[in-house]
Scaffold this motif. Structure first.
Motif, PDB file in Angstrom:
ATOM      1  N   VAL A  23       9.726  -5.880  11.909  1.00  0.00           N
ATOM      2  CA  VAL A  23       9.465  -6.525  10.622  1.00  0.00           C
ATOM      3  C   VAL A  23       7.962  -6.800  10.542  1.00  0.00           C
ATOM      4  CG1 VAL A  23      10.046  -8.405   9.051  1.00  0.00           C
ATOM      5  CG2 VAL A  23      11.749  -7.605  10.717  1.00  0.00           C
ATOM      6  N   LEU A  24       7.283  -6.081   9.654  1.00  0.00           N
ATOM      7  CA  LEU A  24       5.835  -6.228   9.485  1.00  0.00           C
ATOM      8  C   LEU A  24       5.546  -7.323   8.467  1.00  0.00           C
ATOM      9  CD1 LEU A  24       4.883  -2.449   9.240  1.00  0.00           C
ATOM     10  CD2 LEU A  24       4.773  -3.923  11.256  1.00  0.00           C
ATOM     11  N   GLY A  25       4.609  -8.191   8.768  1.00  0.00           N
ATOM     12  CA  GLY A  25       4.293  -9.296   7.871  1.00  0.00           C
ATOM     13  C   GLY A  25       5.464 -10.243   7.740  1.00  0.00           C
ATOM     14  N   LEU A  50      11.809  -7.481  16.235  1.00  0.00           N
ATOM     15  CA  LEU A  50      10.449  -7.939  16.507  1.00  0.00           C
ATOM     16  C   LEU A  50       9.755  -8.156  15.171  1.00  0.00           C
ATOM     17  CD1 LEU A  50       8.002  -8.560  18.283  1.00  0.00           C
ATOM     18  CD2 LEU A  50       7.515  -6.088  18.321  1.00  0.00           C
ATOM     19  N   GLY A  51       9.330  -9.386  14.932  1.00  0.00           N
ATOM     20  CA  GLY A  51       8.595  -9.723  13.719  1.00  0.00           C
ATOM     21  C   GLY A  51       7.133  -9.945  14.039  1.00  0.00           C
ATOM     22  N   LEU A  52       6.265  -9.280  13.297  1.00  0.00           N
ATOM     23  CA  LEU A  52       4.820  -9.402  13.506  1.00  0.00           C
ATOM     24  C   LEU A  52       4.160 -10.021  12.284  1.00  0.00           C
ATOM     25  CD1 LEU A  52       4.027  -5.840  14.919  1.00  0.00           C
ATOM     26  CD2 LEU A  52       4.550  -7.914  16.217  1.00  0.00           C
ATOM     27  N   ASP A  53       3.188 -10.882  12.532  1.00  0.00           N
ATOM     28  CA  ASP A  53       2.397 -11.449  11.446  1.00  0.00           C
ATOM     29  C   ASP A  53       1.054 -11.882  12.015  1.00  0.00           C
ATOM     30  OD1 ASP A  53       3.276 -12.541   8.447  1.00  0.00           O
ATOM     31  OD2 ASP A  53       1.493 -13.513   9.288  1.00  0.00           O
ATOM     32  N   HIS A  54       0.020 -11.865  11.189  1.00  0.00           N
ATOM     33  CA  HIS A  54      -1.319 -12.257  11.646  1.00  0.00           C
ATOM     34  C   HIS A  54      -1.488 -13.775  11.714  1.00  0.00           C
ATOM     35  CE1 HIS A  54      -1.901 -12.854   7.357  1.00  0.00           C
ATOM     36  NE2 HIS A  54      -2.953 -13.580   7.669  1.00  0.00           N
ATOM     37  N   LEU A  78      -1.968  -6.278  11.806  1.00  0.00           N
ATOM     38  CA  LEU A  78      -1.388  -4.967  11.510  1.00  0.00           C
ATOM     39  C   LEU A  78      -2.422  -3.851  11.551  1.00  0.00           C
ATOM     40  CD1 LEU A  78       1.169  -5.809   8.675  1.00  0.00           C
ATOM     41  CD2 LEU A  78       1.491  -5.763  11.147  1.00  0.00           C
ATOM     42  N   ARG A  79      -3.690  -4.198  11.413  1.00  0.00           N
ATOM     43  CA  ARG A  79      -4.748  -3.187  11.515  1.00  0.00           C
ATOM     44  C   ARG A  79      -4.953  -2.748  12.960  1.00  0.00           C
ATOM     45  NH1 ARG A  79      -8.876  -6.856   8.286  1.00  0.00           N
ATOM     46  NH2 ARG A  79      -7.849  -8.227   9.747  1.00  0.00           N
ATOM     47  N   GLU A  80      -4.381  -3.483  13.903  1.00  0.00           N
ATOM     48  CA  GLU A  80      -4.552  -3.194  15.327  1.00  0.00           C
ATOM     49  C   GLU A  80      -3.248  -2.753  15.995  1.00  0.00           C
ATOM     50  OE1 GLU A  80      -7.575  -3.342  16.680  1.00  0.00           O
ATOM     51  OE2 GLU A  80      -8.421  -4.026  14.775  1.00  0.00           O
ATOM     52  N   LEU A  81      -2.275  -2.293  15.216  1.00  0.00           N
ATOM     53  CA  LEU A  81      -0.970  -1.933  15.778  1.00  0.00           C
ATOM     54  C   LEU A  81      -1.069  -0.866  16.859  1.00  0.00           C
ATOM     55  CD1 LEU A  81       1.470  -1.858  12.736  1.00  0.00           C
ATOM     56  CD2 LEU A  81       1.301  -3.547  14.551  1.00  0.00           C
ATOM     57  N   GLY A 105      -2.476   0.191   3.796  1.00  0.00           N
ATOM     58  CA  GLY A 105      -1.019   0.264   3.869  1.00  0.00           C
ATOM     59  C   GLY A 105      -0.493   1.659   4.119  1.00  0.00           C
ATOM     60  N   GLN A 106      -1.065   2.655   3.447  1.00  0.00           N
ATOM     61  CA  GLN A 106      -0.610   4.032   3.646  1.00  0.00           C
ATOM     62  C   GLN A 106      -0.903   4.494   5.068  1.00  0.00           C
ATOM     63  OE1 GLN A 106      -2.393   6.335   0.512  1.00  0.00           O
ATOM     64  NE2 GLN A 106      -0.872   5.688  -0.978  1.00  0.00           N
ATOM     65  N   GLY A 107      -2.078   4.160   5.580  1.00  0.00           N
ATOM     66  CA  GLY A 107      -2.426   4.534   6.952  1.00  0.00           C
ATOM     67  C   GLY A 107      -1.525   3.863   7.968  1.00  0.00           C
ATOM     68  N   ILE A 108      -1.232   2.584   7.751  1.00  0.00           N
ATOM     69  CA  ILE A 108      -0.342   1.859   8.653  1.00  0.00           C
ATOM     70  C   ILE A 108       1.044   2.484   8.624  1.00  0.00           C
ATOM     71  CG2 ILE A 108       0.860  -0.344   9.021  1.00  0.00           C
ATOM     72  CD1 ILE A 108      -1.770  -1.713   8.085  1.00  0.00           C
ATOM     73  N   MET A 109       1.540   2.805   7.433  1.00  0.00           N
ATOM     74  CA  MET A 109       2.871   3.394   7.332  1.00  0.00           C
ATOM     75  C   MET A 109       2.917   4.772   7.992  1.00  0.00           C
ATOM     76  SD  MET A 109       5.967   2.962   6.709  1.00  0.00           S
ATOM     77  CE  MET A 109       5.952   1.397   5.892  1.00  0.00           C
ATOM     78  N   ARG A 110       1.877   5.582   7.807  1.00  0.00           N
ATOM     79  CA  ARG A 110       1.827   6.893   8.485  1.00  0.00           C
ATOM     80  C   ARG A 110       1.889   6.711  10.002  1.00  0.00           C
ATOM     81  NH1 ARG A 110      -1.826   8.177   4.485  1.00  0.00           N
ATOM     82  NH2 ARG A 110      -3.599   7.612   5.776  1.00  0.00           N
TER      83      ARG A 110
END
Length: 118
Positions: A23-25, A50-54, A78-81, A105-110
């Motif tokens: 779960v992102l954000g 696993l839930g991630l948030d900044h 999320l920029r450092e995944l 967002g598109q880069g993270i999803m890719r």
């Protein structure tokens, strides 16, 4: 409306009972709570979530909600995944997250699809 669409997506995807869910954000864990309501306690107990948030504050709130022991929360940017050893997931949930102007967002999803999806 959101819950109905969430339920429709879960029915279509039919995650296995032993699925790994990212779960992102995740913020306070609301998506995890809805996931539990829609899947039910028995199905939810077999998942690894696993839930991630900044936000440390948001993650602290999520942890305080006392979800089951198979639900984990972690502070992460999320920029450092790519620097995290996340492994692979069967389901990724990202509601109101990847459209943030501070994220690609598109880069993270890719990256999620190519490196972290089963």
């Amino acid at each position: 409306m959101l819950v109905a669409h969430f339920q429709e997506a879960l029915e279509f995807l039919a995650p296995p009972s032993d699925a790994r869910v990212l779960v992102l954000g995740v913020n306070r864990g609301d998506e995890v709570a809805i996931l539990g309501q829609l899947l039910g306690t028995e199905h939810m107990s077999g998942l690894t979530v696993l839930g991630l948030d900044h936000s440390t504050t948001a993650i602290d709130v999520a942890k305080a909600r006392q979800f089951a022991e198979n639900v984990h929360f972690q502070v992460a940017d999320l920029r450092e995944l790519s620097s995290l050893n996340l492994g692979r997931f069967d389901l990724v949930i990202a509601l109101n997250t990847l459209h943030s102007p501070t994220l690609d967002g598109q880069g993270i999803m890719r990256m999620i699809v190519t490196k972290h999806m089963t």
